[in-house]
Design an enzyme around this catalytic site. Structure first.
Site, PDB file in Angstrom:
ATOM      1  N   GLY A  16     118.087 -14.078 -53.909  1.00  0.00           N
ATOM      2  CA  GLY A  16     118.384 -14.535 -52.530  1.00  0.00           C
ATOM      3  C   GLY A  16     118.122 -13.731 -51.501  1.00  0.00           C
ATOM      4  O   GLY A  16     117.433 -12.530 -51.653  1.00  0.00           O
ATOM      5  N   ALA A  18     119.945 -11.263 -49.918  1.00  0.00           N
ATOM      6  CA  ALA A  18     120.204  -9.901 -50.172  1.00  0.00           C
ATOM      7  C   ALA A  18     119.142  -9.245 -51.180  1.00  0.00           C
ATOM      8  O   ALA A  18     118.905  -7.888 -51.026  1.00  0.00           O
ATOM      9  CB  ALA A  18     121.663  -9.754 -50.534  1.00  0.00           C
ATOM     10  N   GLU A 116     129.418 -22.271 -34.091  1.00  0.00           N
ATOM     11  CA  GLU A 116     130.583 -22.610 -35.215  1.00  0.00           C
ATOM     12  C   GLU A 116     131.891 -22.214 -35.097  1.00  0.00           C
ATOM     13  O   GLU A 116     132.023 -21.527 -33.959  1.00  0.00           O
ATOM     14  CB  GLU A 116     129.830 -22.148 -36.354  1.00  0.00           C
ATOM     15  CG  GLU A 116     128.301 -22.830 -36.721  1.00  0.00           C
ATOM     16  CD  GLU A 116     127.728 -22.241 -38.227  1.00  0.00           C
ATOM     17  OE1 GLU A 116     128.579 -22.334 -39.043  1.00  0.00           O
ATOM     18  OE2 GLU A 116     126.712 -22.067 -38.226  1.00  0.00           O
ATOM     19  N   ASP A 217     127.646 -15.025 -62.899  1.00  0.00           N
ATOM     20  CA  ASP A 217     127.122 -14.020 -63.731  1.00  0.00           C
ATOM     21  C   ASP A 217     127.231 -12.541 -63.342  1.00  0.00           C
ATOM     22  O   ASP A 217     127.619 -11.676 -63.901  1.00  0.00           O
ATOM     23  CB  ASP A 217     125.686 -14.293 -63.979  1.00  0.00           C
ATOM     24  CG  ASP A 217     125.509 -15.829 -64.297  1.00  0.00           C
ATOM     25  OD1 ASP A 217     126.218 -16.549 -64.858  1.00  0.00           O
ATOM     26  OD2 ASP A 217     124.329 -16.201 -63.822  1.00  0.00           O
ATOM     27  N   HIS A 238     134.577 -24.823 -47.444  1.00  0.00           N
ATOM     28  CA  HIS A 238     134.071 -25.264 -46.276  1.00  0.00           C
ATOM     29  C   HIS A 238     134.824 -26.880 -45.940  1.00  0.00           C
ATOM     30  O   HIS A 238     134.900 -27.751 -47.108  1.00  0.00           O
ATOM     31  CB  HIS A 238     132.583 -25.605 -46.674  1.00  0.00           C
ATOM     32  CG  HIS A 238     131.747 -25.594 -45.285  1.00  0.00           C
ATOM     33  ND1 HIS A 238     131.876 -26.963 -44.622  1.00  0.00           N
ATOM     34  CD2 HIS A 238     130.862 -24.874 -44.405  1.00  0.00           C
ATOM     35  CE1 HIS A 238     131.156 -26.885 -43.605  1.00  0.00           C
ATOM     36  NE2 HIS A 238     130.687 -25.568 -43.334  1.00  0.00           N
ATOM     37  N   ARG A 284     137.756 -21.883 -40.401  1.00  0.00           N
ATOM     38  CA  ARG A 284     137.441 -22.821 -41.496  1.00  0.00           C
ATOM     39  C   ARG A 284     138.759 -23.104 -42.474  1.00  0.00           C
ATOM     40  O   ARG A 284     138.866 -24.090 -42.707  1.00  0.00           O
ATOM     41  CB  ARG A 284     136.329 -22.170 -42.524  1.00  0.00           C
ATOM     42  CG  ARG A 284     135.203 -22.633 -42.014  1.00  0.00           C
ATOM     43  CD  ARG A 284     134.119 -22.026 -43.048  1.00  0.00           C
ATOM     44  NE  ARG A 284     132.903 -22.216 -42.223  1.00  0.00           N
ATOM     45  CZ  ARG A 284     131.648 -21.816 -42.557  1.00  0.00           C
ATOM     46  NH1 ARG A 284     131.641 -21.383 -43.759  1.00  0.00           N
ATOM     47  NH2 ARG A 284     130.603 -22.111 -41.896  1.00  0.00           N
ATOM     48  N   HIS A 345     132.998 -22.897 -51.294  1.00  0.00           N
ATOM     49  CA  HIS A 345     131.723 -22.603 -50.356  1.00  0.00           C
ATOM     50  C   HIS A 345     131.489 -21.314 -50.525  1.00  0.00           C
ATOM     51  O   HIS A 345     130.238 -20.848 -50.886  1.00  0.00           O
ATOM     52  CB  HIS A 345     132.064 -23.155 -49.106  1.00  0.00           C
ATOM     53  CG  HIS A 345     130.805 -22.755 -48.295  1.00  0.00           C
ATOM     54  ND1 HIS A 345     129.560 -23.422 -48.246  1.00  0.00           N
ATOM     55  CD2 HIS A 345     130.630 -22.058 -47.122  1.00  0.00           C
ATOM     56  CE1 HIS A 345     128.768 -23.246 -47.345  1.00  0.00           C
ATOM     57  NE2 HIS A 345     129.097 -22.485 -46.539  1.00  0.00           N
ATOM     58  N   ARG A 380     136.142 -15.458 -43.834  1.00  0.00           N
ATOM     59  CA  ARG A 380     134.660 -15.078 -43.247  1.00  0.00           C
ATOM     60  C   ARG A 380     134.287 -15.847 -42.064  1.00  0.00           C
ATOM     61  O   ARG A 380     134.458 -17.246 -42.260  1.00  0.00           O
ATOM     62  CB  ARG A 380     133.621 -15.452 -44.305  1.00  0.00           C
ATOM     63  CG  ARG A 380     132.167 -15.206 -43.901  1.00  0.00           C
ATOM     64  CD  ARG A 380     131.184 -15.606 -44.979  1.00  0.00           C
ATOM     65  NE  ARG A 380     131.180 -16.831 -45.456  1.00  0.00           N
ATOM     66  CZ  ARG A 380     130.110 -17.830 -44.946  1.00  0.00           C
ATOM     67  NH1 ARG A 380     129.481 -17.360 -44.159  1.00  0.00           N
ATOM     68  NH2 ARG A 380     130.314 -19.013 -45.440  1.00  0.00           N
TER      69      ARG A 380
HETATM   70  C1  SIN Z   1     127.541 -24.084 -42.360  1.00  0.00           C
HETATM   71  O1  SIN Z   1     126.477 -24.540 -41.799  1.00  0.00           O
HETATM   72  O2  SIN Z   1     128.583 -24.699 -41.960  1.00  0.00           O
HETATM   73  C2  SIN Z   1     127.671 -22.970 -43.377  1.00  0.00           C
HETATM   74  C3  SIN Z   1     127.398 -21.647 -42.616  1.00  0.00           C
HETATM   75  C4  SIN Z   1     128.119 -20.428 -43.364  1.00  0.00           C
HETATM   76  O3  SIN Z   1     128.764 -20.905 -44.441  1.00  0.00           O
HETATM   77  O4  SIN Z   1     128.159 -19.588 -42.839  1.00  0.00           O
END
Ligand code: SIN
Length: 539
Positions: A16, A18, A116, A217, A238, A284, A345, A380
């Site tokens: 991914g 990272a 967001e 894993d 989420h 969130r 999430h 987060r």
């Molecule tokens: C989202 O698009 O809501 C997810 C973004 C995130 O998890 O940082």
């Protein structure tokens, strides 16, 4: 059994964002091999929709504001120095992506910045509307494709780390053993240092936005090798994933609420303003719990996300992938309410690292979602994870220089593996299928958004029964993944049991308030503490 052997300087497990960014850095000091499970090399990063948060203009006040929002969301559990690194090195990493050709969405010459939950301002860059993770992964893969020092091996499912031991304690890590999924044989990879970038554990829950590869894993391998895990109870749910019978719990980005999307309960009424002054853009964890509360009150297992009041052309342009996916499942979101419910999430804890990805095991590094550098704390901040992958991936890629002078050790570590018979890697023995189904359901019910001590205790009991399948597993990916899911779950359950308070994403109905520790303390688990609780019933 034939075992193929490979030697490289640096072995990275997981491709991914990272892992890819770490590879680019590490390749300055030697050869790099990236192992990906699955022939397509799928990762969670590719599915990230919302975007990547950063103070693009590098203004000190903007950086400070990103720092403060991250700390506030993390409820006092973030490591401030880790967050400082994230927000101050972030803009540099974004500029690097731009230089490599990433195409973030613009309005004329200006980058479009989205909003967001829990962000005090618009600072989220996005690409192709809602395909930001995919755009960044593709850009990094392109940058790597011309780098002769980096080789990507898809279809290699890593089973265990190779470590040299002094008694019970690991001295250092010198490689890994992987299942070649196509040839169905084992391969040993020897390296001067190993970087775990395997992502999260979302598959331990019945509802998750994570891809099927997110089976913990890296967490399981690191545990068994003697690594310490921290803050495993902090798992982010989420608030808005598709909730339709027969459909996957597909993510509906928080950016939809950032653009004015509203949440309505089963009676068609908006409710978020009863829970938080920021309504739909509250943090969130609060939005997820508010939805659960509405679900309990109405007796209907979902709420609705409503964008029918927004301009239909705008919605289709802004969220093309989400729009198309909902349409595929029969919902035209510009005309109809979308049924949604929370979904597992993001793992905020993980393998404990310092600010350069170093774990407690020499020559073993961890980065991205599998790691806990202390950036996310108890909750987060949205769109900080892609940034973390880039910033800390680059840091690991720098720090690895210190390992370049070691010899590549090819001592024999394979006899540590206690595997049963050779089985077809695509076979899916019923015992593993049913164990996974029971585990996912029980984790969702008892270790999910709302937890209680006695129910977490029942998970420990059940785990002891399920763990029968851990004895001598066949050499099959589903079987080995089941074992990894069990160990990742064990780490989460033990940490959740031990934290007798509610903080951020960890909510205990039996301890609904935070403790008064200032600052809150991090939790730690390792293989010995887990075995004491789960295997021997030590508590
Ligand atoms: C989202 O698009 O809501 C997810 C973004 C995130 O998890 O940082």
């Amino acid at each position: 059994m034939d075992i193929t052997e490979f030697k490289t300087d640096f072995l990275i497990i997981g491709g991914g964002i990272a892992g890819l960014r770490a590879a680019i850095g590490a390749s300055r000091f030697g050869q790099v091999v990236i192992l990906n499970k699955g022939l397509k090399g799928e990762s969670s990063s590719e599915f990230a929709q919302g975007g990547i948060a950063a103070a693009l203009n590098e203004e000190p006040a903007e950086i400070q504001s990103h720092f403060e929002d991250t700390i506030i969301a993390g409820r006092g559990l973030c490591r401030e120095e880790a967050v400082r690194v994230l927000v101050s090195e972030g803009p540099r990493r974004i500029q690097e992506l731009l230089d490599w050709g990433v195409s973030f969405d613009k309005n004329g010459e200006q980058y479009i910045l989205a909003r967001e939950g829990a962000h005090s301002k618009n600072r989220i860059l996005r690409a192709r509307g809602d395909a930001t993770g995919n755009e960044i992964v593709k850009t990094l893969q392109r940058a790597i494709s011309t780098n002769e020092r980096i080789s990507i091996f898809n279809g290699y499912f890593t089973i265990d780390l190779l470590t040299s031991k002094s008694g019970e304690d690991p001295e250092f890590c010198f490689g890994a053993v992987a299942l070649d999924e196509e040839k169905h044989c084992l391969s040993r990879f020897y390296a001067k240092a190993v970087i775990l970038a395997t992502g999260g554990i979302g598959q331990v829950f019945r509802r998750t936005t994570n891809p099927p590869v997110a089976t913990g894993d890296g967490i399981a391998m690191a545990l068994k090798a003697g690594a310490e895990l921290e803050d495993m109870e902090f798992f982010q749910f989420h608030p808005t994933a598709l909730a339709l019978p027969g459909a996957p719990s597909f993510l509906l980005s928080e950016a939809i609420r950032g653009e004015g999307g509203q949440l309505r309960n089963a009676d068609g009424k908006r409710f978020m303003d009863r829970y938080h002054p920021d309504a739909e853009l509250a943090p969130r964890d609060l939005v997820s719990r508010a939805i659960i509360s509405e679900i309990r009150q109405t007796g209907v297992d979902h709420v609705f996300l409503d964008v029918t009041h927004l301009n239909p052309h705008f919605v289709r342009e802004r969220f093309p992938m989400i729009y198309a996916t909902c349409l595929h499942y029969g919902i035209d979101m510009v005309k109809q309410l979308v049924p949604v419910a929370p979904s597992a999430h993001y793992m905020m804890g993980g393998i404990k690292t310092d600010l350069f990805g170093r774990t407690n095991i020499p020559r073993l590094y961890a980065v991205g979602e599998v790691a806990s550098a202390g950036v996310h704390g108890a909750n987060r901040l949205a769109s900080n994870s892609l940034l973390e992958g880039l910033v800390y991936g680059a840091r690991v890629g720098d720090a690895i220089e210190a390992e370049a002078s070691h010899a590549v050790d090819s001592s024999d570590g394979i006899e540590d593996l206690k595997l049963g018979g050779m089985e077809d890697s695509i076979s899916w023995p019923e015992a593993y299928r049913s164990t996974q189904a029971m585990l996912k359901s029980a984790m969702w019910e008892h270790a999910g958004i709302i937890r209680q001590g006695p129910l977490l205790e029942t998970l420990v009991e059940s785990w002891r029964h399920w763990s029968e399948v851990l004895k001598s597993p066949p050499l099959s990916r589903p079987a080995l993944e089941t074992g990894n899911m069990l160990w990742a779950s064990a780490a989460l359950i033990q940490s959740a049991l031990e934290r007798r308070e509610s903080l951020g994403a960890h909510f205990r109905e039996d301890y609904p308030e935070p403790r008064t520790d200032d600052p809150p303390q991090h939790s730690l688990v390792n293989f010995k503490t887990l075995k004491a609780l789960f295997k021997e019933g030590g508590k």
